[in-house]
Design an enzyme around this catalytic site. Structure first.
Site, PDB file in Angstrom:
ATOM      1  N   ASP A  15      74.839   7.500  13.458  1.00 32.09           N
ATOM      2  CA  ASP A  15      75.033   6.389  14.378  1.00 32.09           C
ATOM      3  C   ASP A  15      73.746   5.903  15.045  1.00 32.09           C
ATOM      4  OD1 ASP A  15      77.714   5.946  13.863  1.00 32.09           O
ATOM      5  OD2 ASP A  15      78.422   7.284  15.420  1.00 32.09           O
ATOM      6  N   TYR A  39      84.269   4.048  17.580  1.00 35.96           N
ATOM      7  CA  TYR A  39      84.059   5.138  18.525  1.00 35.96           C
ATOM      8  C   TYR A  39      83.241   4.702  19.739  1.00 35.96           C
ATOM      9  CZ  TYR A  39      85.781   9.746  17.241  1.00 35.96           C
ATOM     10  OH  TYR A  39      86.571  10.838  17.054  1.00 35.96           O
TER      11      TYR A  39
END
Lengths: 536, 536
Positions: free
Chosen positions: B169, B256
């Site tokens: 990420d 997320y």
């Protein structure tokens, strides 16, 4: 002599066929300090026979060092400048009251309902904890009863005068009996409500501990859940600030202060935290610098002439969970690596879960950290709409393995620390992990001996026993008073609800500041009434 | 078609000699919900070649289930009754302002001083963090620079369409680039101060993220330290409520949401917390009940037609500690059981510590939980008055072992998760644990390859890399939006100070309620101005 304070210490069992009802008396020199525990008078050995109520041994061996008073004081009123750091104040207003109701000893808050008791031996007891399910339009039972069943603190100096130092703070001293009155605004925040505790004393008469428990809403600035949707048009953002309810007690067992919190969350989680603070147990030495030491001192030189002795804290929680009913099973969800045998993709491996319902007690003894697994209590008789047995999961906190030999006397008595997790069928006589009569125990009435029976635990009323703990290697920062070290565990709903139980939570009305219509006084500076500050 | 949203996903490397600059495009159906991630349109495979900027693969394989919109909504405005639970509100007044000063990007608070930066790749960077020592009358350096260096999220479905789902990420998406504006009063409490973030966009032009960071004092009702002295006469009781400072950021990487907190305490501790919330990645299935399933689904049936796919989150923290100077050593304090050979006492065993200074990188690779040990960074050139090298200790939070085969392609790229702890000599080109060019990485520029050189790390400017993480087995409570799961670690002074650095703390002025002199309006009921509530 008026500066000498003597205190009683348990001795325990060291292999005698019949151990005597005896206590050890250690003395401390209080001249120049309120911190007597840092000025032990070492090498005087006094034993008192409690049956005969007389001194059974007295040995005054030699003249030794007493650590000096300088630097041991901790009262603000006795501090010498420079002081600091200075902490900013904050006032908290829960405009609609404390946020919960208390009727008798039953607390209702948000979607929770539970009963609170104060017990001489274990302190706080949470029982009948149930959570309201919006879908089912009823309360569903989670925790039938939960409390700290024992706390085992073995010290690691095996020499004369110290080898017996292994305390069972619940069974020998009592968390309720050593509970201290909580101080409003410091031990518990401004929005706390206090409850007095009542115990029977040695003569059977009732005694009151004022403010033995406090209950407060915790608005710590955490986030319950959130999502910002950046991929879709429109300003889609939903955030729910976390609010939880804390029940607190502090047990000061001699030198150590244990802060015991139970925290309930609207999401269904039950957390239990323990904070360790207070004063170290120390042994005097002649050394003033670590460079002088070339022997085993069994501790850290935390100040001149002062060894903070190595020790452990093993805390066992009795958790009689009743997940939506009393017949539950203990389930290991093992995480297992698999080879990818699907030749269609270049992926070589993946992991998956293999669930295993534990049949009997021996298979439920678990040392955490050895294998990746999740541990749950499930109700095999109740399923969610999509077909999962309803359950709660244990998220372990700071756990640790015992380091003493398993056949050492204290370890035999404190055998509940041999494993982190145990499960037993409910038995009303099995209340405390180190047994009923801990000080006189020879280890034949403990969680270890009970579970040796290997009783069935599947689809029964079962009890989860969780042992967490730390090895404490003292450091200078622990002198003369230890900054709190804390740890805990969480019981979290796992396929207990059909969906996120706080999806439809009604968030608190967001009031940036109290909307005072007149000058707010009592503060050093005028209040900023214009919402959150923004510094340039 | 107006209800279809497509989003880009990285592909990574699967053994190709030369991997292409290609992205995968997954589409979602947004009809009837804001929660697109729970309505994936599966089995359409689209790859885009980024060099040629054209669709390089398109495969529409079959007609499959799309999970229904019902129950996926999370906006309060779209909720159907019954709603609840209802949360009590609270207002917070920090009468003397936010409690810290911010000059440029330098924060001064209590005994701390540090610099704060906002970075496109890693988000929050804490640097030059120093703590004021009352005894030495100066600031002492602790953390030269700290940030989340990478976040590796491998999904565990090895089949076509999902096997590539392994995200980095930070390196692939960027924590700063995905940082979302923080919402006052919900993402951060009322006493928070917000800072905007500035980044360069694809064209090199500056772009602003409003409220990218917030800073606030946390008054959570915790206790910094306390002691009640029951053995001595007089009412000796000292309690210091905890106040800490939090720096927060939220990165929403697609589905997320990561809540990233740094928390500084006056006791010298630096904590870092991550909260995981947002939406699961799901795979559609025809199943509506777990009883129908007799194949490996690589996830949990979290709702009808919806598999929440198993995955991990491995988060690596870059911690360039400079403990009182830049030359530091990495020290293992092993806790070792010994037999008691002193025949004078019946004690059979004890534990003690054996310190070991780690010489080179390979010996600094550590899987936690395998052996009882404490891990510290020490400055061997600076000693306390009683002779200990000054140090800071790592108290690990939720750590976990990787479960993928070490030679699997994602794991080669995410090899920083092979161990929980690594130490390297400072090298300005080693910034991110999975290397510089993560999406195109073949794993030849990672923490694993750097440390294979086994460079000396003793008494040098060294960097501690800490990998924490969780295996996520989704449950129904994670649907349609996950209640936050959080974990973190602590860096704690250990023989860094001569004594407890908050011994002389000046506690906050205790103001139970704002002293409003007129009726306080804006609340449902009048304020209780008479101090802490006491329910009967």
């Amino acid at each position: 002599m008026s500066d000498v304070v003597c205190s009683t210490f348990t001795i325990g069992w060291f292999g005698e066929k019949k151990s005597k009802r005896e206590l050890k008396v250690n003395c401390f020199y209080t001249e120049g300090t309120a911190n007597m525990f840092l000025r032990p008078i070492d090498d005087i050995k006094i034993h008192v026979d409690l049956d005969e109520m007389r001194v059974s041994q007295y040995l005054d061996r030699k003249i030794t060092t007493i650590p000096k008073a300088e630097g041991t004081e901790y009262r603000l009123s006795h501090m010498k400048p420079p002081l600091g750091p200075r902490m900013n104040n904050r006032a908290t207003v829960t405009a609609e009251g404390p946020g919960f109701t208390l009727v008798g000893n039953t607390v209702k808050w948000a979607n929770w309902e539970f009963h609170l008791a104060f017990d001489a031996r274990v302190g706080t007891i949470i029982s009948l904890a149930s959570i309201y399910d919006l879908e089912q339009n009823k309360y569903r039972r989670v925790l039938y009863r939960g409390y700290v069943s024992e706390l085992f603190v073995p010290y690691q100096d095996p020499r004369e005068g110290w080898y017996q130092m292994s305390f069972f703070d619940n069974g020998e001293y009592g968390f309720g009996r050593t509970a201290v009155p909580l101080e409003p605004l410091t031990d518990c925040p401004a929005n706390a409500v206090f409850i007095d505790g009542y115990l029977a004393n040695e003569d059977g008469l009732p005694v009151k501990t004022s403010n033995a428990l406090c209950i407060f809403e915790r608005h710590a600035g955490d986030i319950m859940w959130r999502h910002t949707e950046s991929e879709m048009p429109g300003d889609i953002r939903e955030v729910r600030p976390e609010v939880s309810l804390v029940v607190r007690m502090v047990a000061t067992v001699g030198n150590y202060d244990y802060i015991l919190d139970w925290e309930l969350k609207p999401s269904g989680s039950i957390k239990s935290w323990v904070g360790l603070t207070g004063v170290l147990e120390v042994r005097p030495v002649a050394y003033t610098n670590a460079d002088q030491i070339n022997e085993e001192t069994h501790g850290t030189l935390v100040a001149e002439n002062t060894i903070g002795v190595y020790h452990d804290h093993f805390m066992n929680y009795y958790l009689d969970l009743d997940i939506d009913g009393d017949a539950n099973s203990f389930v290991k969800t093992n995480l297992v690596t698999k080879k990818n045998t699907n030749g269609k993709t270049p992926r070589k491996s993946y992991w998956t879960v293999e669930k295993e319902t534990v049949k009997t007690e021996l298979d439920a003894r678990i040392l955490l950290g050895t294998k990746p697994m999740e541990l749950s209590l499930e109700n095999p008789n109740k399923k969610t709409k999509v077909g999962h047995p309803v359950g709660y999961r244990l998220l372990p906190g700071f756990f640790t393995v015992p380091l003493l030999a398993l056949d050492d006397y204290q370890q035999i008595r404190g055998a509940f620390s041999n494993y982190n997790v145990w499960v037993t069928p409910y038995n009303k006589s099995e209340k405390w992990a180190a047994g009923d009569h801990v000080d006189r125990s020879h280890g034949d009435d403990t969680l270890l001996t009970w579970t040796n029976e290997n009783r069935p635990i599947e689809n029964k009323d079962i009890v989860l026993w969780y042992t967490m703990g730390i090895h404490h290697v003292p450091c200078q920062e622990d002198f003369p008073l230890m900054p709190t070290v804390s740890g805990g565990f969480e019981l979290r709903p796992t396929n207990f609800f059909e969906y996120n139980p706080v999806l439809k939570v009604i968030p608190p009305e967001q009031v940036p500041w109290p909307n005072c219509t007149a000058k707010c006084v009592g503060f050093g500076v005028p209040l900023n009434l214009n919402g959150p500050a923004k510094l340039s």
